[in-house]
Design an enzyme around this catalytic site. Sequence first.
Site, PDB file in Angstrom:
ATOM      1  CG  ASP A 111      -2.086  -0.971   1.045  1.00  0.00           C
ATOM      2  OD1 ASP A 111      -2.710  -0.967  -0.027  1.00  0.00           O
ATOM      3  OD2 ASP A 111      -2.345  -1.744   1.976  1.00  0.00           O
ATOM      4  CG  ASP A 178      -7.796  -3.251  -2.465  1.00  0.00           C
ATOM      5  OD1 ASP A 178      -8.324  -4.253  -2.992  1.00  0.00           O
ATOM      6  OD2 ASP A 178      -8.153  -2.810  -1.363  1.00  0.00           O
TER       7      ASP A 178
END
Length: 436
Positions: A111, A178
């Site tokens: 991330d 994602d």
Amino acid sequence: MKNKLISLLLLSVIAAGCTDRTDIIRENIEHAKAQLAYLIEASEEGDTLMIPSTYKFDKIEFVPTDDWVSGFFAGTLWYMYELTGEEMYAEKAQKHTEILHDIQFLKWHHDVGFMVYDSYGNGLRLKNIPGYDTVLVNTAKSLATRFRPAAGIIQSWNTDNPKQWQAHRGWDCPVIIDNMMNLELFFKVSEMTGDDTYRNIAMSHADKTLKNHYRDDFSTYHVVDYNDETGEVRGKYTAQGIADESRWARGQSWSLYGFTVAYRFTGEERYLQRAKDVAKYLYVEEDNMPEDLVPLWDFDVVEFANALPENEFLYPNLKDKELPKQYTEIRDVSSAAINASALYELYWHTKDEFYKEIADRTIESLSTEAYRAKVGENGGFLFMHSVGSLPHSLLNIEKGRTKSHNIDVPLNYADYYFLEALIRKGRVEKGENPIR
């Protein structure tokens, strides 16, 4: 499907006739200025600058710098500077950006693209601050260590830490939808450095996602697990939705946004076509999309509500039980905001008015009291009613834990993507490229 398309377009036309779209931008800016004053003050209390993530149990929750949402508040402040021109926001944004300095060397999760591009990336774009480019390059280098050549993808989660839930799923090399959002960092760093290594990794990941992550209707699974050594697909799952075969709303949003960005940097038609396919699925074919275009947290939650599917990790002792009704009605504002931002860019690439109308309608819905917080409430966050991971919350509830994984609460990334959408809306209204 045709009737749904006509209905959505009529809603957009009606809204356009009732709303001055310049005023709605100005109104939301004033609302954001008032709300963020509370969050800024709270973040600066004490000796250490803190990162607000959500508001629940009547208090603001802060996260450490290595949390995946740690860059969104800095990004929100950069967007406020962009929207207002007020230097105060740039000064606050720079402080919140630079507490993330060490993230450029973080390699244990994927991330970092969110964390650093939303903070340092926006700071570099808006202020060209010396050293910010180096942080982006170092972050790309760190993220590139997660590239798995045999599978041709960037591994999302590690599976070797028994303290993390991913280690208990039997996965080898999980990739989540994602992860498409981290490709923007790779593409940008390739542009900055002239090194195609990062672009090639990004395109490899995008191509494998095209091939393996989608159902026939262009909805997406959340997780695809690969064999790290052979590249074979071992299984497909939906960890943050109600069931593996359900359509988790925010996953669809990452899909739409990610392939729109991939087209921006490459000009490859296959990426544009996938973004268009996903938009068609969401806004023409998805019968469970509410008329106000703010999705349920999972489009299939009602279907599975009466008897929860077997999921030995997330739903121990809950199989075949009925999901409490309140969980079947919760919306996810973060998904709507992500969609709106992506759709303004997709409109610019295609000049198809449908995408702009849907984005405008979404902004108008989010600007109502149903979703936008009253000034002085909601801990200072702009919007109510987002969902982080409801299945993990069910697990916590089942085990008697008090920790919530953010059910029906404000989330800092909902605010971030709404302000991004607002900026893009203002530009396309002027006939300008929404991306700068």
